[in-house]
Each structure stands twice: as structure tokens, then as C-alpha cells.
Design a protein around this motif. Structure first.
Motif, PDB file in Angstrom:
ATOM      1  N   ARG A 137       0.833  -1.208   0.000  1.00  0.00           N
ATOM      2  CA  ARG A 137       0.000   0.000   0.000  1.00  0.00           C
ATOM      3  C   ARG A 137       0.870   1.262   0.000  1.00  0.00           C
ATOM      4  NH1 ARG A 137      -5.354  -0.018   3.273  1.00  0.00           N
ATOM      5  NH2 ARG A 137      -5.557  -1.613   1.712  1.00  0.00           N
ATOM      6  N   GLU A 138       1.927   1.267   0.805  1.00  0.00           N
ATOM      7  CA  GLU A 138       2.834   2.424   0.849  1.00  0.00           C
ATOM      8  C   GLU A 138       3.554   2.582  -0.488  1.00  0.00           C
ATOM      9  OE1 GLU A 138       6.587   4.245   3.410  1.00  0.00           O
ATOM     10  OE2 GLU A 138       6.052   2.139   3.678  1.00  0.00           O
ATOM     11  N   SER A 148       1.212   4.070  -3.004  1.00  0.00           N
ATOM     12  CA  SER A 148       0.995   5.490  -2.742  1.00  0.00           C
ATOM     13  C   SER A 148       2.168   6.333  -3.250  1.00  0.00           C
ATOM     14  CB  SER A 148       0.788   5.711  -1.245  1.00  0.00           C
ATOM     15  OG  SER A 148       0.660   7.073  -0.958  1.00  0.00           O
ATOM     16  N   ASN A 159       2.243   6.374  -7.067  1.00  0.00           N
ATOM     17  CA  ASN A 159       1.247   7.284  -7.640  1.00  0.00           C
ATOM     18  C   ASN A 159       1.722   8.733  -7.609  1.00  0.00           C
ATOM     19  OD1 ASN A 159      -0.642   5.360  -8.398  1.00  0.00           O
ATOM     20  ND2 ASN A 159      -1.615   5.372  -6.385  1.00  0.00           N
TER      21      ASN A 159
END
Length: 98
Positions: free
Chosen positions: A55-56, A59, A62
Motif C-alpha cells: 500500500r505504501e 501510494s 502514484n
């Protein structure tokens, strides 16, 4: 001064190497996060992101890709989406099945 060109660039680069180096250098010298490293070779670019979780990493990726996207618009350059890949690399090992 006149120079004979004896070698070309692979993959059909559309501009002279010197001009491409000037243009591409601005992409490589962005203010990326501390978790990000870029490596370039001819017209290929690798963006490596180190994170504690998927998830990190997603992020951070992105954020970095939005910077690169803006750069492509400003410089009227397009990356080939079909040749672009994402690869997840982890230190976690799969448990051996018995």
C-alpha cells in the motif's frame, strides 16, 4: 566542424542523442521522495520504490508517476503504455509446501 555518424540508437529514437540527454536529464533530476530511485539507459527508465508495504509503495508510486505524467505533457513526450511494466519485488519468502 563536420562529423560522420557511424552508430545509431536502438528502438528508433526520434531525436538526436544530445538533445534527448538534455530533455531526459530534467526527468532524472526531479525531487523524488527518499524512497525512490531512477535509473535510465538510452530511452528506458526504471523507477524503483522502497516501502514497508504494498500500500505504501503504491501510494509513493502514484505520487512519482503523477510528476512524470506532468513532465511528459510539458515536454510533449509520450511513453509507450504497452511497454510499461510494474514488478513487485519482496524479501518475504514463500513457505515451502511439504
Amino acid at each position: 566542424m563536420e562529423t560522420t555518424i557511424t552508430k545509431g540508437l536502438p528502438q528508433g529514437l526520434c531525436c538526436e542523442p544530445f538533445l534527448w540527454n538534455i530533455e531526459y536529464n530534467s526527468l532524472l533530476t526531479f525531487k523524488y521522495t527518499n524512497h525512490t530511485k531512477t535509473v535510465a539507459f538510452v530511452e528506458d527508465l526504471v523507477i524503483m520504490i522502497k516501502a514497508k508495504s504494498i500500500r505504501e509503495a503504491e501510494s509513493i508510486a502514484n505520487v512519482e508517476l503523477s510528476k512524470i505524467s506532468a513532465w511528459t505533457v510539458n515536454n510533449k513526450i509520450r511513453f509507450n503504455e504497452h511497454k510499461s511494466k510494474v514488478m513487485l519485488m519482496t524479501r518475504k519468502r514463500k513457505k515451502k509446501e511439504i
